[in-house]
Design a protein around this motif. Structure first.
Motif, PDB file in Angstrom:
ATOM      1  N   HIS A 594       7.508  26.454  -0.116  1.00  0.00           N
ATOM      2  CA  HIS A 594       7.985  25.529   0.910  1.00  0.00           C
ATOM      3  C   HIS A 594       8.938  24.543   0.236  1.00  0.00           C
ATOM      4  N   THR A 595      10.058  24.301   0.907  1.00  0.00           N
ATOM      5  CA  THR A 595      11.029  23.346   0.371  1.00  0.00           C
ATOM      6  C   THR A 595      11.256  22.261   1.405  1.00  0.00           C
ATOM      7  N   ILE A 596      11.146  21.018   0.992  1.00  0.00           N
ATOM      8  CA  ILE A 596      11.459  19.909   1.903  1.00  0.00           C
ATOM      9  C   ILE A 596      12.513  19.073   1.193  1.00  0.00           C
ATOM     10  N   GLY A 597      13.746  19.110   1.693  1.00  0.00           N
ATOM     11  CA  GLY A 597      14.826  18.426   0.982  1.00  0.00           C
ATOM     12  C   GLY A 597      14.887  18.988  -0.426  1.00  0.00           C
ATOM     13  N   GLU A 598      14.762  18.100  -1.406  1.00  0.00           N
ATOM     14  CA  GLU A 598      14.811  18.583  -2.795  1.00  0.00           C
ATOM     15  C   GLU A 598      13.425  18.710  -3.420  1.00  0.00           C
ATOM     16  N   MET A 599      12.396  18.655  -2.551  1.00  0.00           N
ATOM     17  CA  MET A 599      11.047  18.912  -3.087  1.00  0.00           C
ATOM     18  C   MET A 599      10.728  20.390  -2.911  1.00  0.00           C
ATOM     19  N   ARG A 600      10.324  21.011  -4.001  1.00  0.00           N
ATOM     20  CA  ARG A 600       9.924  22.421  -3.961  1.00  0.00           C
ATOM     21  C   ARG A 600       8.426  22.477  -4.221  1.00  0.00           C
ATOM     22  N   LYS A 611      -6.231  27.626  -5.285  1.00  0.00           N
ATOM     23  CA  LYS A 611      -4.784  27.723  -5.503  1.00  0.00           C
ATOM     24  C   LYS A 611      -4.304  26.485  -6.246  1.00  0.00           C
ATOM     25  N   ALA A 612      -3.447  26.708  -7.251  1.00  0.00           N
ATOM     26  CA  ALA A 612      -2.796  25.570  -7.919  1.00  0.00           C
ATOM     27  C   ALA A 612      -1.496  25.323  -7.177  1.00  0.00           C
ATOM     28  N   VAL A 613      -1.252  24.070  -6.840  1.00  0.00           N
ATOM     29  CA  VAL A 613      -0.066  23.730  -6.050  1.00  0.00           C
ATOM     30  C   VAL A 613       0.721  22.644  -6.796  1.00  0.00           C
ATOM     31  N   GLY A 614       1.999  22.907  -7.002  1.00  0.00           N
ATOM     32  CA  GLY A 614       2.857  21.920  -7.668  1.00  0.00           C
ATOM     33  C   GLY A 614       3.859  21.362  -6.678  1.00  0.00           C
ATOM     34  N   PHE A 615       3.788  20.058  -6.437  1.00  0.00           N
ATOM     35  CA  PHE A 615       4.791  19.388  -5.600  1.00  0.00           C
ATOM     36  C   PHE A 615       5.849  18.870  -6.573  1.00  0.00           C
ATOM     37  N   CYS A 616       7.000  19.526  -6.621  1.00  0.00           N
ATOM     38  CA  CYS A 616       7.990  19.209  -7.659  1.00  0.00           C
ATOM     39  C   CYS A 616       9.221  18.577  -7.035  1.00  0.00           C
ATOM     40  N   ASN A 617       9.556  17.395  -7.490  1.00  0.00           N
ATOM     41  CA  ASN A 617      10.686  16.655  -6.922  1.00  0.00           C
ATOM     42  C   ASN A 617      11.929  16.863  -7.784  1.00  0.00           C
ATOM     43  N   PHE A 618      12.852  17.705  -7.305  1.00  0.00           N
ATOM     44  CA  PHE A 618      14.084  17.962  -8.038  1.00  0.00           C
ATOM     45  C   PHE A 618      15.178  16.968  -7.655  1.00  0.00           C
ATOM     46  N   LYS A 622      12.558   9.036  -4.684  1.00  0.00           N
ATOM     47  CA  LYS A 622      11.106   9.186  -4.753  1.00  0.00           C
ATOM     48  C   LYS A 622      10.601   9.759  -3.424  1.00  0.00           C
ATOM     49  N   ILE A 623       9.594  10.625  -3.478  1.00  0.00           N
ATOM     50  CA  ILE A 623       9.069  11.217  -2.248  1.00  0.00           C
ATOM     51  C   ILE A 623       7.731  10.567  -1.906  1.00  0.00           C
ATOM     52  N   GLN A 624       7.617  10.093  -0.686  1.00  0.00           N
ATOM     53  CA  GLN A 624       6.362   9.530  -0.184  1.00  0.00           C
ATOM     54  C   GLN A 624       6.173  10.084   1.202  1.00  0.00           C
ATOM     55  N   MET A 625       5.118  10.827   1.415  1.00  0.00           N
ATOM     56  CA  MET A 625       4.926  11.408   2.743  1.00  0.00           C
ATOM     57  C   MET A 625       3.480  11.844   2.952  1.00  0.00           C
ATOM     58  N   ASN A 626       3.152  12.117   4.212  1.00  0.00           N
ATOM     59  CA  ASN A 626       1.877  12.750   4.519  1.00  0.00           C
ATOM     60  C   ASN A 626       2.169  14.219   4.752  1.00  0.00           C
ATOM     61  N   VAL A 653      -9.451  17.971   2.534  1.00  0.00           N
ATOM     62  CA  VAL A 653      -8.439  18.183   3.572  1.00  0.00           C
ATOM     63  C   VAL A 653      -8.832  19.355   4.451  1.00  0.00           C
ATOM     64  N   ASN A 654      -8.638  19.158   5.757  1.00  0.00           N
ATOM     65  CA  ASN A 654      -8.769  20.271   6.669  1.00  0.00           C
ATOM     66  C   ASN A 654      -7.356  20.810   6.891  1.00  0.00           C
ATOM     67  N   ALA A 655      -7.133  22.027   6.391  1.00  0.00           N
ATOM     68  CA  ALA A 655      -5.761  22.552   6.407  1.00  0.00           C
ATOM     69  C   ALA A 655      -5.237  22.763   7.829  1.00  0.00           C
ATOM     70  N   THR A 656      -6.108  22.898   8.815  1.00  0.00           N
ATOM     71  CA  THR A 656      -5.654  23.156  10.189  1.00  0.00           C
ATOM     72  C   THR A 656      -5.012  21.922  10.808  1.00  0.00           C
ATOM     73  N   ASN A 657      -5.675  20.763  10.668  1.00  0.00           N
ATOM     74  CA  ASN A 657      -5.074  19.597  11.330  1.00  0.00           C
ATOM     75  C   ASN A 657      -5.031  18.348  10.440  1.00  0.00           C
ATOM     76  N   GLY A 658      -5.311  18.528   9.158  1.00  0.00           N
ATOM     77  CA  GLY A 658      -5.380  17.361   8.275  1.00  0.00           C
ATOM     78  C   GLY A 658      -4.039  17.021   7.638  1.00  0.00           C
ATOM     79  N   GLU A 659      -4.056  15.964   6.860  1.00  0.00           N
ATOM     80  CA  GLU A 659      -2.841  15.597   6.123  1.00  0.00           C
ATOM     81  C   GLU A 659      -3.215  15.080   4.746  1.00  0.00           C
ATOM     82  N   LEU A 660      -2.250  15.148   3.857  1.00  0.00           N
ATOM     83  CA  LEU A 660      -2.486  14.708   2.482  1.00  0.00           C
ATOM     84  C   LEU A 660      -1.355  13.769   2.086  1.00  0.00           C
ATOM     85  N   ALA A 661      -1.710  12.537   1.710  1.00  0.00           N
ATOM     86  CA  ALA A 661      -0.679  11.579   1.301  1.00  0.00           C
ATOM     87  C   ALA A 661      -0.214  11.941  -0.106  1.00  0.00           C
ATOM     88  N   ILE A 662       1.099  12.144  -0.257  1.00  0.00           N
ATOM     89  CA  ILE A 662       1.605  12.447  -1.606  1.00  0.00           C
ATOM     90  C   ILE A 662       2.738  11.487  -1.972  1.00  0.00           C
TER      91      ILE A 662
END
Ligand code: GLA
Length: 678
Positions: A594-600, A611-618, A622-626, A653-662
């Motif tokens: 998944h890519t959001i702007g320059e976050m991969r 699963k290991a998940v890397g939120f990488c900001n290219f 600075k990225i701040q989001m839910n 987190v409930n993946a169906t309707n939850g959110e994660l602050a990053i």
């Protein structure tokens, strides 16, 4: 002259003088080279004031310039104009100093996040292109040079006669949007034992077995192993398992580490069969720090430091000598000169490596393993003796000395294919890639050496190095390779790490136990190819580099001077939860889901179903989001989210309707593990 005339003249002069002063206050010229250029980031070298990237006179298509900014793509200079500049003018182009190469670059001017001007792609020999950009109101200006679509090799780029017209100010601040703050995330290990390192190990029947059981925790510590197959024994004090296994099979073993504070147990699987390197190799290589300055003494000291720094307790194993242990073709350094081979064609190491067997024994004695380097051509990349025509003797020497790893580097093999004389001076040019794009010639030298290595009576990990030609990831395993480089050489710049990371995606489906895609060695700590300096990567960029290489299941080869390890670098290299992602027995390589702007966002499946998940900001913001798009990452149901760098659970987190602050810093990464909630 009458008195009245004199007064009149004085008044006139007074007004003329004041008008000039007022004029100069309201419209000033500020030259780019008057600003602090040191905050610029670039793909190679350091920002140059009034000089080219290599420190020469700025020259574009034969025209020389006295003033300007010499750089190298990817290059970025951020200037805070605060709305006080009206116009930017300059000329841009590629510097003539890279004659003979094929650079391409695009010069871009961005104002407050919008592109205001672009040069289009420019090539060597293009006349300096004028740039004129109206700036009224612009607060933040970026002078950016991208690689022109063909990599950034030899992109020496110049902004010349560059200046601002301003509304009265005489200078501007420049800044680097990537933070320089050094912060340590890896917690100190507990006093109680914790077993670390690989959970699975491959060996061929009859080969000498060497595996060090590693753990953190207070010393003294004792080690034991329940269920070891016949032929193996463990040294209780060191944890070293040695011996030989004669029959193929899967052996399930329980490892135990004990100290005064407690005990740890872990399952360990030994696969005795055809495949070795069931997890990516971890260790050190001499190239990124010492290059042509390597010596046996330096190699021994690196091995000692691997032990004294405690890195050995986290699974770091190989001590690899890169180029320059062989004699050199024409070096002025006498320590590199001498007979290449004896009368039977066996290679004679240079005078810095008088006894290769003794060196291997020394490294093995520390519980580590040892590797070396050669080329299938007549010369290595550095111009030392390669293996061409002597492959059999070389494979035999490596085995007889007791080496465990061979990096085999294409280089002058291109000359062999062209039928050029064997002693044709090796040039780092496109010539060396000849033949690499035809599958048959690309594979031939690796098949030859791969087969010879398999004939030896020890397991020698085979690292194929040919920079990704002919999609090596599709066939590297079939020629006996355990890993293969996917790109050109890494350097300690953001442009290099980013370029390699983005390029690595295509090889992902081919990674598996025994077969690893290699995005090149690590550039953290003191690196410098013969002249070391602290890595030019910013701290956040280093976190991203290690996070991604772990997600990629990449070979992890430390490239720094092991005697100059600082706390920050150790923090990057001793986080067992991060290393576990790299060493996971399933052997999958993360891909960007998944890519959001320059976050991969990269996802790597792990053996335990998590699963290991890397939120990488290219990007440069600075990225701040839910975050809510868990389905895109293949996550369904409820999860416990663990921050692996901090070794802390951070959310459910409930993946169906939850959110994660990053929150992800500029050029930084979050490395999380999503485990199904119990
Ligand atoms: C090539 C390789 C490097 C290093 C040098 C040695 O450039 O890609 O990793 O081994 O050769 O000369």
């Amino acid at each position: 002259m009458t008195r009245a005339t004199t007064i009149f003249r004085t008044l006139i002069l007074f007004f003329v003088f004041h008008l000039a002063t007022i004029g100069s206050i309201s419209a000033q010229t500020v030259w780019l080279d008057e600003l602090d250029l040191s905050t610029a980031t670039q793909g190679y070298g350091v920002p140059q004031k009034n000089k080219s990237c290599d420190g020469k006179t700025l020259t574009i298509a034969g025209e020389t310039f006295e003033r300007g900014f010499g750089s190298h793509s990817e290059s970025l200079l951020t200037i805070l104009l605060e709305g006080k500049a009206t116009l930017f003018t300059a000329k841009v182009g590629i510097d003539d100093e890279v004659k003979g190469q094929r650079p391409a670059a695009e010069f871009i001017v961005n104002g407050d996040g919008k592109q205001l001007w672009s040069s289009g792609i420019m090539h060597l020999g293009d006349a300096a292109k004028p740039c004129s950009v109206k700036l009224d109101g612009v607060k933040k200006l970026e002078l950016l040079v991208t690689d022109g679509g063909n990599g950034n090799y030899y992109d020496h780029v110049d902004w010349v006669d560059a200046k601002f017209e301003t509304t009265g100010v005489t200078t501007f601040k420049t800044f680097n949007p990537v933070s320089s703050e050094i912060y340590i995330l890896t917690p100190k290990p507990a006093a109680t034992p914790r077993l670390t390192g690989a959970k699975v190990f491959g060996v061929r029947p009859g080969s000498p077995f060497q595996f060090l059981v590693t753990a953190t925790g207070d010393r003294p510590m004792t080690f034991s192993a329940k269920g070891l197959p016949k032929g193996l024994k463990i040294d209780e004090k060191t944890g070293l398992i040695t011996g030989t296994i004669s029959s193929k099979g899967t052996y399930k073993v329980t490892l135990v580490a004990k100290n005064a504070k407690g005990k740890a147990e872990r399952q360990f699987r030994i696969e005795c069969g055809d495949q070795i390197a069931l997890t990516p190799p971890m260790g050190w290589n001499s190239w990124n720090c010492f290059a042509q300055e390597v010596s046996a003494d330096r190699v021994k000291r690196a091995a000692n430091a691997m032990v004294s720094s405690g890195l050995i307790n986290h699974g770091w194993t190989y001590i690899n000598i890169d180029d320059f242990w062989e004699n050199h073709r024409d070096s002025k350094d006498q320590s590199l000169r001498g007979k290449f081979r004896d009368e039977n064609g066996y290679i004679i190491p240079n005078s810095r490596f008088v006894d290769m067997k003794a060196l291997a024994d020394y490294v093995h004695g520390l519980g580590l393993k040892i590797g070396l380097y050669s080329s299938p051509g007549p010369w290595t990349c550095g111009g030392c003796a390669g293996s061409f025509g002597y492959e059999k003797q070389d494979a035999e020497s490596y085995a007889q000395w007791g080496f465990d790893y061979l990096k085999y580097d294409w280089c002058s093999y291109g000359n062999v294919i062209n039928g050029l004389p064997e002693n044709d001076p090796y040039k780092v040019s496109s010539l060396s890639y000849n033949g690499g794009s035809q599958l048959e010639t690309a594979q031939k030298p690796f098949i030859l050496m791969g087969d010879l290595l398999k004939k030896q009576k020890r397991d020698i990990l085979f690292s194929v190095c040919q920079y990704g030609m002919s999609d090596v990831w599709k066939w590297g395993g079939s020629v006996g390779g355990n890993c293969w480089r996917t790109t050109n050489d890494i350097t300690d710049t953001w442009a290099s790490v980013k370029g390699i990371a983005l390029d690595h995606e295509k090889s992902a489906p081919y990674a598996k136990p025994g077969n690893w895609n290699d995005p090149d060695m690590l550039v953290v700590g003191h690196v410098g190819w013969g002249n070391t300096h602290p890595s030019k990567l910013k701290p956040d960029e280093q976190y991203l580099h290690i996070s991604l290489w772990s997600l990629f299941a990449a070979p992890l080869l430390i490239g720094c001077d092991m005697e100059k390890l600082d706390d920050f670098t150790l923090n990057l290299l001793t986080n067992d939860e991060v290393i576990d992602v790299n060493q996971d027995p399933l052997g999958k390589q993360a891909t960007c889901q998944h890519t959001i702007g320059e976050m991969r966002i990269y996802v790597k499946e792990l053996e335990d179903g998590s699963k290991a998940v890397g939120f990488c900001n290219f990007g440069l913001e600075k990225i701040q989001m839910n975050y809510t798009d868990f389905a895109k990452l293949g996550l369904n149901g409820k999860f416990t989210v663990r921050d692996l760098w901090r070794q802390k659970d951070v959310a459910k987190v409930n993946a169906t309707n939850g959110e994660l602050a990053i929150e992800v810093p500029v050029h930084g990464a979050l490395l999380y593990k999503f485990s199904p909630a119990k």
